[in-house]
Each structure stands twice: as structure tokens, then as C-alpha cells.
Design a protein around this motif. Structure first.
Motif, PDB file in Angstrom:
ATOM      1  N   ALA A 167       0.821  -1.085   0.056  1.00 43.80           N
ATOM      2  CA  ALA A 167       0.056   0.149  -0.098  1.00 43.80           C
ATOM      3  C   ALA A 167       0.788   1.153   0.047  1.00 43.80           C
ATOM      4  O   ALA A 167       0.434   2.200  -0.557  1.00 43.80           O
ATOM      5  CB  ALA A 167      -0.877  -0.009   1.219  1.00 43.80           C
ATOM      6  N   LEU A 168       1.839   1.282   0.690  1.00 46.56           N
ATOM      7  CA  LEU A 168       2.979   2.348   0.706  1.00 46.56           C
ATOM      8  C   LEU A 168       3.656   2.675  -0.736  1.00 46.56           C
ATOM      9  O   LEU A 168       3.679   3.725  -1.119  1.00 46.56           O
ATOM     10  CB  LEU A 168       4.161   2.201   1.700  1.00 46.56           C
ATOM     11  CG  LEU A 168       3.555   2.298   3.075  1.00 46.56           C
ATOM     12  CD1 LEU A 168       4.606   1.867   4.461  1.00 46.56           C
ATOM     13  CD2 LEU A 168       3.026   4.002   3.436  1.00 46.56           C
ATOM     14  N   VAL A 169       3.785   1.556  -1.372  1.00 53.63           N
ATOM     15  CA  VAL A 169       4.338   1.716  -2.709  1.00 53.63           C
ATOM     16  C   VAL A 169       3.371   2.385  -3.644  1.00 53.63           C
ATOM     17  O   VAL A 169       3.675   3.281  -4.338  1.00 53.63           O
ATOM     18  CB  VAL A 169       4.823   0.455  -3.189  1.00 53.63           C
ATOM     19  CG1 VAL A 169       5.156   0.612  -4.766  1.00 53.63           C
ATOM     20  CG2 VAL A 169       6.059  -0.276  -2.544  1.00 53.63           C
ATOM     21  N   ARG A 170       2.324   1.798  -3.594  1.00 56.59           N
ATOM     22  CA  ARG A 170       1.113   2.538  -4.264  1.00 56.59           C
ATOM     23  C   ARG A 170       0.781   3.927  -3.838  1.00 56.59           C
ATOM     24  O   ARG A 170       0.600   4.796  -4.866  1.00 56.59           O
ATOM     25  CB  ARG A 170      -0.192   1.777  -4.203  1.00 56.59           C
ATOM     26  CG  ARG A 170      -0.442   0.443  -4.783  1.00 56.59           C
ATOM     27  CD  ARG A 170      -1.624  -0.235  -4.978  1.00 56.59           C
ATOM     28  NE  ARG A 170      -2.241  -0.519  -3.749  1.00 56.59           N
ATOM     29  CZ  ARG A 170      -2.092  -1.818  -3.021  1.00 56.59           C
ATOM     30  NH1 ARG A 170      -1.159  -2.478  -3.504  1.00 56.59           N
ATOM     31  NH2 ARG A 170      -2.416  -1.796  -1.847  1.00 56.59           N
ATOM     32  N   LEU A 171       0.853   4.298  -2.730  1.00 51.45           N
ATOM     33  CA  LEU A 171       0.819   5.417  -2.027  1.00 51.45           C
ATOM     34  C   LEU A 171       1.838   6.395  -2.721  1.00 51.45           C
ATOM     35  O   LEU A 171       1.825   7.663  -3.087  1.00 51.45           O
ATOM     36  CB  LEU A 171       0.703   5.661  -0.538  1.00 51.45           C
ATOM     37  CG  LEU A 171       0.387   7.070   0.104  1.00 51.45           C
ATOM     38  CD1 LEU A 171      -1.207   7.250  -0.342  1.00 51.45           C
ATOM     39  CD2 LEU A 171       0.718   6.968   1.430  1.00 51.45           C
ATOM     40  N   ASP A 172       3.180   6.123  -2.954  1.00 52.29           N
ATOM     41  CA  ASP A 172       4.215   6.602  -3.494  1.00 52.29           C
ATOM     42  C   ASP A 172       4.139   7.015  -4.717  1.00 52.29           C
ATOM     43  O   ASP A 172       4.390   8.209  -5.252  1.00 52.29           O
ATOM     44  CB  ASP A 172       5.647   6.061  -3.292  1.00 52.29           C
ATOM     45  CG  ASP A 172       5.985   6.185  -1.743  1.00 52.29           C
ATOM     46  OD1 ASP A 172       5.370   6.959  -0.905  1.00 52.29           O
ATOM     47  OD2 ASP A 172       6.695   5.210  -1.442  1.00 52.29           O
ATOM     48  N   GLU A 173       3.605   6.060  -5.545  1.00 54.90           N
ATOM     49  CA  GLU A 173       3.218   6.401  -7.084  1.00 54.90           C
ATOM     50  C   GLU A 173       1.987   7.229  -7.124  1.00 54.90           C
ATOM     51  O   GLU A 173       2.178   8.202  -8.068  1.00 54.90           O
ATOM     52  CB  GLU A 173       2.637   4.868  -7.663  1.00 54.90           C
ATOM     53  CG  GLU A 173       3.826   4.026  -7.577  1.00 54.90           C
ATOM     54  CD  GLU A 173       3.229   2.468  -8.024  1.00 54.90           C
ATOM     55  OE1 GLU A 173       2.092   2.378  -8.210  1.00 54.90           O
ATOM     56  OE2 GLU A 173       3.948   1.653  -8.397  1.00 54.90           O
ATOM     57  N   LYS A 174       1.040   7.438  -6.167  1.00 47.46           N
ATOM     58  CA  LYS A 174       0.009   8.398  -6.593  1.00 47.46           C
ATOM     59  C   LYS A 174       0.739   9.954  -5.901  1.00 47.46           C
ATOM     60  O   LYS A 174       0.213  10.753  -6.729  1.00 47.46           O
ATOM     61  CB  LYS A 174      -1.111   8.193  -5.505  1.00 47.46           C
ATOM     62  CG  LYS A 174      -1.853   6.897  -5.957  1.00 47.46           C
ATOM     63  CD  LYS A 174      -3.038   6.533  -4.833  1.00 47.46           C
ATOM     64  CE  LYS A 174      -3.761   5.469  -5.217  1.00 47.46           C
ATOM     65  NZ  LYS A 174      -3.161   4.099  -5.452  1.00 47.46           N
ATOM     66  N   TYR A 175       1.404   9.935  -5.273  1.00 45.90           N
ATOM     67  CA  TYR A 175       2.212  11.158  -4.619  1.00 45.90           C
ATOM     68  C   TYR A 175       3.001  11.701  -5.923  1.00 45.90           C
ATOM     69  O   TYR A 175       2.822  12.879  -6.016  1.00 45.90           O
ATOM     70  CB  TYR A 175       2.939  10.851  -3.462  1.00 45.90           C
ATOM     71  CG  TYR A 175       3.581  11.969  -2.701  1.00 45.90           C
ATOM     72  CD1 TYR A 175       2.843  12.460  -1.591  1.00 45.90           C
ATOM     73  CD2 TYR A 175       4.625  12.567  -2.963  1.00 45.90           C
ATOM     74  CE1 TYR A 175       3.178  13.510  -1.018  1.00 45.90           C
ATOM     75  CE2 TYR A 175       4.923  13.685  -2.323  1.00 45.90           C
ATOM     76  CZ  TYR A 175       4.349  14.244  -1.081  1.00 45.90           C
ATOM     77  OH  TYR A 175       4.773  15.457  -0.386  1.00 45.90           O
ATOM     78  N   GLY A 176       3.860  10.765  -6.354  1.00 42.23           N
ATOM     79  CA  GLY A 176       4.723  11.192  -7.422  1.00 42.23           C
ATOM     80  C   GLY A 176       3.936  11.867  -8.863  1.00 42.23           C
ATOM     81  O   GLY A 176       4.487  12.700  -9.468  1.00 42.23           O
ATOM     82  N   ALA A 177       2.861  11.266  -9.058  1.00 43.05           N
ATOM     83  CA  ALA A 177       2.159  11.505 -10.240  1.00 43.05           C
ATOM     84  C   ALA A 177       1.323  12.848 -10.047  1.00 43.05           C
ATOM     85  O   ALA A 177       0.927  13.642 -11.113  1.00 43.05           O
ATOM     86  CB  ALA A 177       1.115  10.389 -10.660  1.00 43.05           C
ATOM     87  N   GLY A 178       1.044  13.129  -8.816  1.00 39.55           N
ATOM     88  CA  GLY A 178       0.385  14.442  -8.693  1.00 39.55           C
ATOM     89  C   GLY A 178      -1.190  14.411  -8.969  1.00 39.55           C
ATOM     90  O   GLY A 178      -1.844  13.198  -9.028  1.00 39.55           O
ATOM     91  N   PRO A 179      -1.854  15.267  -8.491  1.00 40.75           N
ATOM     92  CA  PRO A 179      -3.468  15.198  -8.586  1.00 40.75           C
ATOM     93  C   PRO A 179      -3.807  14.856 -10.109  1.00 40.75           C
ATOM     94  O   PRO A 179      -3.309  15.666 -11.157  1.00 40.75           O
ATOM     95  CB  PRO A 179      -3.876  16.648  -8.325  1.00 40.75           C
ATOM     96  CG  PRO A 179      -2.804  17.563  -8.455  1.00 40.75           C
ATOM     97  CD  PRO A 179      -1.463  16.757  -8.193  1.00 40.75           C
ATOM     98  N   PRO A 180      -4.759  13.859 -10.140  1.00 39.96           N
ATOM     99  CA  PRO A 180      -5.092  13.389 -11.522  1.00 39.96           C
ATOM    100  C   PRO A 180      -6.139  14.453 -12.105  1.00 39.96           C
ATOM    101  O   PRO A 180      -6.971  15.307 -11.453  1.00 39.96           O
ATOM    102  CB  PRO A 180      -5.685  12.110 -11.238  1.00 39.96           C
ATOM    103  CG  PRO A 180      -6.345  12.495 -10.066  1.00 39.96           C
ATOM    104  CD  PRO A 180      -5.420  13.200  -9.112  1.00 39.96           C
ATOM    105  N   PRO A 181      -6.023  14.711 -13.641  1.00 35.75           N
ATOM    106  CA  PRO A 181      -7.019  15.634 -14.237  1.00 35.75           C
ATOM    107  C   PRO A 181      -8.575  15.080 -13.800  1.00 35.75           C
ATOM    108  O   PRO A 181      -8.889  13.862 -13.823  1.00 35.75           O
ATOM    109  CB  PRO A 181      -6.808  15.433 -15.648  1.00 35.75           C
ATOM    110  CG  PRO A 181      -6.083  14.103 -15.749  1.00 35.75           C
ATOM    111  CD  PRO A 181      -5.275  14.033 -14.603  1.00 35.75           C
TER     112      PRO A 181
END
Length: 208
Positions: A167-181
Motif C-alpha cells: 500500500a505504501l508503494v502505491r501511495l508513493d506512486e500516487k504522490y509522485g504522479a500528482g493530482p489526476p485531471p
């Protein structure tokens, strides 16, 4: 696939969902909340589970602010999760609420729901409920401005919790991608087929 508004609170319809396939299925049998669904076929007998429902949302006015609609529950059928149906349904509800409410609010309890809310045009307010849900909000008639700092601040709230390594890995991916359109709100239909969404079958003007 069809997005449909079934009715508004306080006289919303009941909706029977298969508890084996939907989370929060029992919350949709209440008639005091409005309902909207995504479905891939016509409605069946209301006494049976509707196998054509792919996702559902329930909503009612905020208890202290009549100008704000609160989305209480969103659920997606287990075999259709990951397709973006929850985000599109949220955007649909917000767009249909614009004639009745100024703002739409939702409180989310996990990172996946948090990202889906942002895809639906919501933004993190910086607040949490007493149940540690993150409160997200948007104007009813348009998506909220994208705020990368606020978005990542919400993800940091989840990082403080007891998440497993995956879950932390997925969270880091979301964090790096920034807010989605934000996704576009589907046009959808009214469940009673008359075009006004009040559930009475009469072709009235919206809100009458």
C-alpha cells in the motif's frame, strides 16, 4: 452503459444491491437518501437484486448546510472495480446537483477513494471527520481547482497510518504522479425517464 439519477432526498428510491458483490449494500435500502447508478441494462423487478447495476451512489443534504450535498456512499461492483466508474459516477452526481446545491462534499477513508474523488473534480479541504475520513469538496457546477500541495497533503495523512508495504508503494506512486485531471461528467438520464430527476414521471422543470 448508462448513468442514471434515480431520485433526490428526502424521498429517494430504495435500491437492492447484492451484498456479496457490493460493499455497503445495506446502506442503499434507505429511502431517505437520493440515489444514482451506473448500469448496463434496464432495471429489473425492485424486489430482486438488480444485476445490471455496476456502481451506485447515495447522497443527502449536509446536516448543517442546506446548500451542500453530501455523498454518503459510493460502491462499485467487485468485478468492475478499477475501471473509473466510481469517479465518473461522482462527477455525474455533482453535475446533476448544480441546480439544487452550491457545493458537493464527500469523506473518503482510503487512498483509492481519495484519488477517485479528485478525478471527479473534488479537492482535499484539509479537514477530517471524527472517523478519520478525509473531507473533499467541489463546487457543484465545476471541478475544484487542482492544488498539488493540498492533494499531496491528503496522501501524507494516509502515510501516517498503519499501511502495509504494498500500500505504501502505491501511495508513493500516487504522490509522485500528482493530482489526476478531472473526468468529464457523463450526461446520463433520469431514472423515471421524464428528464427532471424527481422520480414522479412528470416532465416538470428541474427542481419543481
Amino acid at each position: 452503459m448508462e448513468f442514471a439519477l434515480l431520485g433526490w432526498p428526502p424521498d429517494g428510491p430504495t435500491l437492492r444491491l447484492d451484498y456479496r458483490r457490493f460493499a455497503y449494500a445495506g446502506k442503499f435500502v434507505l429511502g431517505s437518501t437520493g440515489k444514482a447508478v451506473v448500469r448496463d441494462g434496464p432495471r429489473t423487478d425492485a424486489t430482486e437484486y438488480d444485476d445490471h447495476v455496476l456502481a451506485a451512489a447515495s447522497f443527502s443534504p449536509d446536516r448543517t448546510d442546506d446548500d451542500c450535498l453530501c455523498v454518503r456512499y459510493v460502491t462499485v461492483r467487485e468485478d468492475r472495480q478499477g475501471e473509473g466508474l466510481g469517479a465518473r459516477l461522482l462527477a455525474f452526481v455533482a453535475a446533476r446537483a448544480a441546480d439544487r446545491y452550491d457545493r458537493v462534499r464527500i469523506a473518503v477513508n482510503n487512498p483509492a477513494a481519495y484519488v477517485a474523488a479528485h478525478r471527479a473534480g473534488f479537492a482535499f479541504t484539509g479537514r477530517e471527520t471524527g472517523l478519520a475520513e478525509l473531507v473533499c469538496e467541489r463546487p457543484a457546477d465545476r471541478p475544484a481547482p487542482r492544488d498539488a500541495d493540498a492533494y499531496r497533503a491528503g496522501l501524507d495523512r494516509y502515510r501516517e497510518r498503519d499501511l502495509n508495504p504494498d500500500a505504501l508503494v502505491r501511495l508513493d506512486e500516487k504522490y509522485g504522479a500528482g493530482p489526476p485531471p478531472a473526468v468529464d461528467a457523463p450526461a446520463g438520464v433520469d431514472g423515471d425517464g421524464d428528464g427532471d430527476g424527481d422520480g414522479d414521471g412528470d416532465d416538470d422543470e428541474p427542481g419543481t
